[in-house]
Write a protein that holds these residues in place. Structure first.
Motif, PDB file in Angstrom:
ATOM      1  N   GLU A 118       0.815  -1.212   0.000  1.00  0.00           N
ATOM      2  CA  GLU A 118       0.000   0.000   0.000  1.00  0.00           C
ATOM      3  C   GLU A 118       0.852   1.267   0.000  1.00  0.00           C
ATOM      4  O   GLU A 118       0.355   2.358  -0.293  1.00  0.00           O
ATOM      5  N   ALA A 119       2.162   1.136   0.340  1.00  0.00           N
ATOM      6  CA  ALA A 119       3.053   2.287   0.266  1.00  0.00           C
ATOM      7  C   ALA A 119       3.740   2.386  -1.097  1.00  0.00           C
ATOM      8  O   ALA A 119       4.006   3.491  -1.586  1.00  0.00           O
ATOM      9  N   VAL A 120       4.023   1.247  -1.716  1.00  0.00           N
ATOM     10  CA  VAL A 120       4.761   1.240  -2.982  1.00  0.00           C
ATOM     11  C   VAL A 120       3.836   1.435  -4.177  1.00  0.00           C
ATOM     12  O   VAL A 120       4.143   2.190  -5.109  1.00  0.00           O
ATOM     13  N   LEU A 121       2.673   0.777  -4.186  1.00  0.00           N
ATOM     14  CA  LEU A 121       1.801   0.806  -5.360  1.00  0.00           C
ATOM     15  C   LEU A 121       1.358   2.219  -5.756  1.00  0.00           C
ATOM     16  O   LEU A 121       1.293   2.535  -6.946  1.00  0.00           O
ATOM     17  N   PRO A 122       1.036   3.112  -4.830  1.00  0.00           N
ATOM     18  CA  PRO A 122       0.660   4.472  -5.261  1.00  0.00           C
ATOM     19  C   PRO A 122       1.806   5.238  -5.922  1.00  0.00           C
ATOM     20  O   PRO A 122       1.560   6.290  -6.532  1.00  0.00           O
ATOM     21  N   ARG A 123       3.020   4.747  -5.824  1.00  0.00           N
ATOM     22  CA  ARG A 123       4.157   5.439  -6.408  1.00  0.00           C
ATOM     23  C   ARG A 123       4.522   4.908  -7.801  1.00  0.00           C
ATOM     24  O   ARG A 123       5.562   5.274  -8.356  1.00  0.00           O
ATOM     25  N   LEU A 124       3.687   4.031  -8.360  1.00  0.00           N
ATOM     26  CA  LEU A 124       3.963   3.483  -9.691  1.00  0.00           C
ATOM     27  C   LEU A 124       3.619   4.499 -10.779  1.00  0.00           C
ATOM     28  O   LEU A 124       2.875   5.462 -10.556  1.00  0.00           O
ATOM     29  N   LEU A 125       4.138   4.222 -11.954  1.00  0.00           N
ATOM     30  CA  LEU A 125       3.822   5.063 -13.110  1.00  0.00           C
ATOM     31  C   LEU A 125       2.331   5.010 -13.424  1.00  0.00           C
ATOM     32  O   LEU A 125       1.680   3.985 -13.182  1.00  0.00           O
ATOM     33  N   PRO A 126       1.780   6.078 -13.935  1.00  0.00           N
ATOM     34  CA  PRO A 126       0.359   6.044 -14.324  1.00  0.00           C
ATOM     35  C   PRO A 126       0.109   4.929 -15.345  1.00  0.00           C
ATOM     36  O   PRO A 126       0.929   4.655 -16.226  1.00  0.00           O
ATOM     37  N   GLY A 127      -1.042   4.261 -15.195  1.00  0.00           N
ATOM     38  CA  GLY A 127      -1.406   3.191 -16.111  1.00  0.00           C
ATOM     39  C   GLY A 127      -1.009   1.811 -15.633  1.00  0.00           C
ATOM     40  O   GLY A 127      -1.361   0.809 -16.268  1.00  0.00           O
ATOM     41  N   ALA A 128      -0.273   1.714 -14.523  1.00  0.00           N
ATOM     42  CA  ALA A 128       0.110   0.397 -13.999  1.00  0.00           C
ATOM     43  C   ALA A 128      -1.126  -0.325 -13.470  1.00  0.00           C
ATOM     44  O   ALA A 128      -2.083   0.293 -12.995  1.00  0.00           O
ATOM     45  N   ASP A 129      -1.091  -1.637 -13.562  1.00  0.00           N
ATOM     46  CA  ASP A 129      -2.224  -2.461 -13.113  1.00  0.00           C
ATOM     47  C   ASP A 129      -2.171  -2.612 -11.593  1.00  0.00           C
ATOM     48  O   ASP A 129      -1.816  -3.674 -11.062  1.00  0.00           O
ATOM     49  N   VAL A 130      -2.502  -1.539 -10.919  1.00  0.00           N
ATOM     50  CA  VAL A 130      -2.410  -1.512  -9.462  1.00  0.00           C
ATOM     51  C   VAL A 130      -3.428  -2.450  -8.825  1.00  0.00           C
ATOM     52  O   VAL A 130      -3.147  -3.116  -7.824  1.00  0.00           O
ATOM     53  N   ASP A 131      -4.629  -2.554  -9.396  1.00  0.00           N
ATOM     54  CA  ASP A 131      -5.677  -3.386  -8.796  1.00  0.00           C
ATOM     55  C   ASP A 131      -5.267  -4.849  -8.750  1.00  0.00           C
ATOM     56  O   ASP A 131      -5.498  -5.536  -7.739  1.00  0.00           O
ATOM     57  N   SER A 132      -4.674  -5.344  -9.825  1.00  0.00           N
ATOM     58  CA  SER A 132      -4.237  -6.745  -9.840  1.00  0.00           C
ATOM     59  C   SER A 132      -3.149  -6.983  -8.801  1.00  0.00           C
ATOM     60  O   SER A 132      -3.135  -8.009  -8.104  1.00  0.00           O
ATOM     61  N   ALA A 133      -2.210  -6.049  -8.706  1.00  0.00           N
ATOM     62  CA  ALA A 133      -1.131  -6.191  -7.732  1.00  0.00           C
ATOM     63  C   ALA A 133      -1.685  -6.153  -6.307  1.00  0.00           C
ATOM     64  O   ALA A 133      -1.267  -6.933  -5.439  1.00  0.00           O
ATOM     65  N   ARG A 134      -2.650  -5.262  -6.074  1.00  0.00           N
ATOM     66  CA  ARG A 134      -3.230  -5.165  -4.735  1.00  0.00           C
ATOM     67  C   ARG A 134      -3.990  -6.447  -4.380  1.00  0.00           C
ATOM     68  O   ARG A 134      -3.902  -6.943  -3.244  1.00  0.00           O
ATOM     69  N   ALA A 135      -4.712  -7.016  -5.349  1.00  0.00           N
ATOM     70  CA  ALA A 135      -5.448  -8.262  -5.099  1.00  0.00           C
ATOM     71  C   ALA A 135      -4.482  -9.413  -4.805  1.00  0.00           C
ATOM     72  O   ALA A 135      -4.736 -10.243  -3.913  1.00  0.00           O
ATOM     73  N   ALA A 136      -3.362  -9.454  -5.546  1.00  0.00           N
ATOM     74  CA  ALA A 136      -2.377 -10.510  -5.290  1.00  0.00           C
ATOM     75  C   ALA A 136      -1.760 -10.352  -3.908  1.00  0.00           C
ATOM     76  O   ALA A 136      -1.528 -11.341  -3.189  1.00  0.00           O
ATOM     77  N   ALA A 137      -1.481  -9.117  -3.504  1.00  0.00           N
ATOM     78  CA  ALA A 137      -0.909  -8.870  -2.178  1.00  0.00           C
ATOM     79  C   ALA A 137      -1.877  -9.287  -1.081  1.00  0.00           C
ATOM     80  O   ALA A 137      -1.477  -9.888  -0.070  1.00  0.00           O
ATOM     81  N   GLU A 138      -3.148  -8.987  -1.248  1.00  0.00           N
ATOM     82  CA  GLU A 138      -4.137  -9.362  -0.239  1.00  0.00           C
ATOM     83  C   GLU A 138      -4.276 -10.878  -0.139  1.00  0.00           C
ATOM     84  O   GLU A 138      -4.464 -11.424   0.947  1.00  0.00           O
ATOM     85  N   ALA A 139      -4.177 -11.571  -1.263  1.00  0.00           N
ATOM     86  CA  ALA A 139      -4.254 -13.033  -1.240  1.00  0.00           C
ATOM     87  C   ALA A 139      -3.085 -13.630  -0.460  1.00  0.00           C
ATOM     88  O   ALA A 139      -3.255 -14.568   0.330  1.00  0.00           O
ATOM     89  N   LEU A 140      -1.884 -13.086  -0.667  1.00  0.00           N
ATOM     90  CA  LEU A 140      -0.728 -13.553   0.092  1.00  0.00           C
ATOM     91  C   LEU A 140      -0.888 -13.250   1.580  1.00  0.00           C
ATOM     92  O   LEU A 140      -0.559 -14.076   2.436  1.00  0.00           O
ATOM     93  N   ALA A 141      -1.388 -12.067   1.897  1.00  0.00           N
ATOM     94  CA  ALA A 141      -1.545 -11.668   3.298  1.00  0.00           C
ATOM     95  C   ALA A 141      -2.551 -12.551   4.017  1.00  0.00           C
ATOM     96  O   ALA A 141      -2.356 -12.900   5.194  1.00  0.00           O
ATOM     97  N   ARG A 142      -3.620 -12.926   3.339  1.00  0.00           N
ATOM     98  CA  ARG A 142      -4.621 -13.800   3.980  1.00  0.00           C
ATOM     99  C   ARG A 142      -4.037 -15.166   4.311  1.00  0.00           C
ATOM    100  O   ARG A 142      -4.555 -15.870   5.169  1.00  0.00           O
ATOM    101  N   GLY A 143      -2.970 -15.540   3.639  1.00  0.00           N
ATOM    102  CA  GLY A 143      -2.287 -16.788   3.969  1.00  0.00           C
ATOM    103  C   GLY A 143      -1.276 -16.657   5.086  1.00  0.00           C
ATOM    104  O   GLY A 143      -0.520 -17.594   5.344  1.00  0.00           O
TER     105      GLY A 143
END
Length: 541
Positions: free
Chosen positions: A81-106
């Motif tokens: 949540e600190a790194v993703l907002p600093r990506l270049l415009p147009g990056a697939d932030v939603d997919s990355a955030r969903a993958a991070a949440e899946a790892l965290a739930r484990g």
């Protein structure tokens, strides 16, 4: 993996293993396992700038030269949540955030790794905000640090002892919640506070004081730990706080018991803490709680044993005084000194080595305002044990006199017909107090449980102390030089047999009292609903 390993500050120990922050050490080890080993010396040689990990920003970054290419890379790693907002415009932030949440739930700690390549000849950024922007995401790293197998049992013992366990962590809430559930934290329920650093005092009061949940304070800052400790203390809770970093030092110092990690902790944290865990094991904290309760109980047992003998020592003088001398003094001053300085010392000290009573970690914490000496202790010492001993001792004294034909008021001084009977009677009083001490020692070994639950022979030091006091008493009663010094006489067999019943009677009276109290405590708990939450730690430590 190469980039994640470069964005570290670990070194290598003498064995060549990564040394430093455990998370960074895991990244370096993981990179080596995947064929991209990182040499700390080469990394530092090629490093142009370092922006260390900031717990508020939750990320760190480095500027690395790439030899032979003429390019300079900025590598950033931190919370998604600190790194993703600093990506270049147009990056697939939603997919990355969903993958991070899946790892965290484990139950994994998730880090995002991103880079930015500077054009040839460009100057490395001098400011952090210039470096950590316009990034390209390389990927996510999931790190799993499984709890030790014994932690779940330790948490369960905490709950049985009335201790609530909260988690204050910089990790993602889903990660911390998964780990909490794995080890059994969350009784009667678990509450996750995702943005704990933004909590105000009112919210903390509502969560920690009014609620009964165990709480995970996720994505917290060092100030959060301090605020949690302050809130709990302000409402009368006894607080133990763990920590290992420099930023944890204020909270460790503010808590009643600051617990620092001995292996992974910093020197600052160890200096601020009241206790240092040499093995970094949560189970050790629970063992320390049990040890503290055992020491406290043993101090009380010592006091019960010492106080109980005041009554049978005072009653003979009261009888003598209230009868205006009609009844001769049942105990001499030297005999009292022999009791206080000779026979009772070793058993009293041995009570300080008693093991924990069964159920010591299943009772609620004591109120912090409760002193070591309580009204119930005094009633038990002076009322039950002391009064029973006094009655038995005086019964033995009068038995010896009356078997000799003595009547109240008849002289017992030197040269009188009843002088030998009087000396024998005072000896019976002395021996009776000593044998009552034996019964008191066995009774004082437990405050709640039955003697059979801890074992009659489980304290060899006490048995040795009792053996010494009986041998010492036998010498004073039957050795002629000591008879002359302490004013004693040999006891007939019937008096010896009478006195030998005193320990059983003293111990048995107290054993019946404790059995009745155990029954009374079981009756309310048998009718209570099973959903009653565990004892709150608000009343003690």
């Amino acid at each position: 993996m190469r980039s994640a390993a470069l964005c570290t500050t670990v070194t290598r120990d003498v064995d060549g293993e990564p040394h430093g922050d455990p998370t960074e050490a895991a990244l370096v080890a993981g990179a080596a396992e995947r064929g991209v080993p990182m040499d700390p010396a080469s990394r530092d040689t090629q490093r142009l700038a370092l922006f260390r990990f900031d717990p508020r920003l939750r990320l760190m970054s480095v500027v690395q030269d790439r030899p032979g290419t003429g390019h300079v890379w900025i590598v950033v790693k931190g919370a998604p949540e600190a790194v993703l907002p600093r990506l270049l415009p147009g990056a697939d932030v939603d997919s990355a955030r969903a993958a991070a949440e899946a790892l965290a739930r484990g139950g994994m700690r998730v880090l995002a790794v991103a880079v930015r390549e500077l054009p040839p000849g460009a100057r490395p950024p001098a400011r952090r905000q210039d470096a950590e922007s316009a990034l390209t995401l390389l990927g996510l790293v999931g790190l799993y640090d499984p709890p030790r197998s014994e932690v779940a049992a330790a948490v369960r013992r905490c709950h049985e002892a009335g201790v609530r366990v909260h988690i204050v962590t910089g990790d993602n809430g889903a990660t911390a919640a998964a780990v909490a559930r794995e080890v059994g934290i969350g009784v009667p329920r678990l509450q996750i506070v995702a943005a704990s650093e933004r909590l105000d005092d009112t919210e903390l009061d509502r969560l920690l004081v009014e609620g009964d949940a165990e709480i995970v304070f996720a994505r917290s800052s060092p100030e959060t730990k301090l605020k949690v400790a302050d809130t709990l203390r302000a409402h009368g809770r006894i607080v133990a706080m763990t920590g290992d970093g420099v930023n944890d030092a204020p909270a460790l110092h503010r808590a009643h018991i600051g617990v620092a990690m001995g292996r992974s902790g910093t020197d600052v944290a160890r200096e601020a803490a009241a206790m240092v865990l040499t093995d970094d094991d949560f189970t050790t904290i629970v063992t320390a709680i049990e040890s503290g309760r055992r020491v406290y109980d043993n101090v009380r047992k010592f006091i019960v044993y010492i106080f109980a003998h005041a009554t049978p020592e005072i009653v003979p003088f009261l009888v003598f005084a209230l009868s205006a001398g009609t009844i001769p003094l049942p105990l001499t001053v030297l005999q009292i000194l022999a009791i206080d300085l000779g026979t009772e010392t070793l058993p009293a000290l041995a009570l300080g080595r008693e093991r924990s009573e069964p159920g010591v970690m299943e009772r609620p914490p004591r109120p912090p305002h409760q002193g070591v000496i309580s009204r119930d202790m005094l009633v038990r010492s002076w009322g039950y044990l002391g009064l029973t001993s006094a009655v038995l001792v005086m019964a033995g004294y009068f038995y010896v006199l009356w078997r000799a034909g003595w009547q109240p008021g008849e002289p017992t001084g030197v040269g009188s017909p009843f002088h030998h009977a009087y000396v024998t009677a005072t000896t019976a009083t002395f021996a009776g107090i000593v044998t009552c001490q034996v019964g008191t020692a066995f009774a004082a070994r437990t405050d709640h449980a039955a003697l059979r639950d801890i074992g009659v022979f489980s304290n060899p030091l006490l048995l040795a102390g009792i053996a010494f006091e009986l041998a010492f008493t036998g010498a004073l009663v039957y050795a002629p030089p000591l008879q002359h010094l302490f004013g004693t006489a040999g006891l007939p067999l019937d008096v010896v047999l009478l006195v030998l019943t005193f320990p059983v009677l003293v111990w048995g009276t107290d054993e019946l009292r404790r059995a009745r109290r155990r029954r009374q405590r079981r009756l309310p708990s048998a009718s209570a609903p099973r959903s009653v939450p565990p004892w709150s730690s608000r009343n003690g430590g």
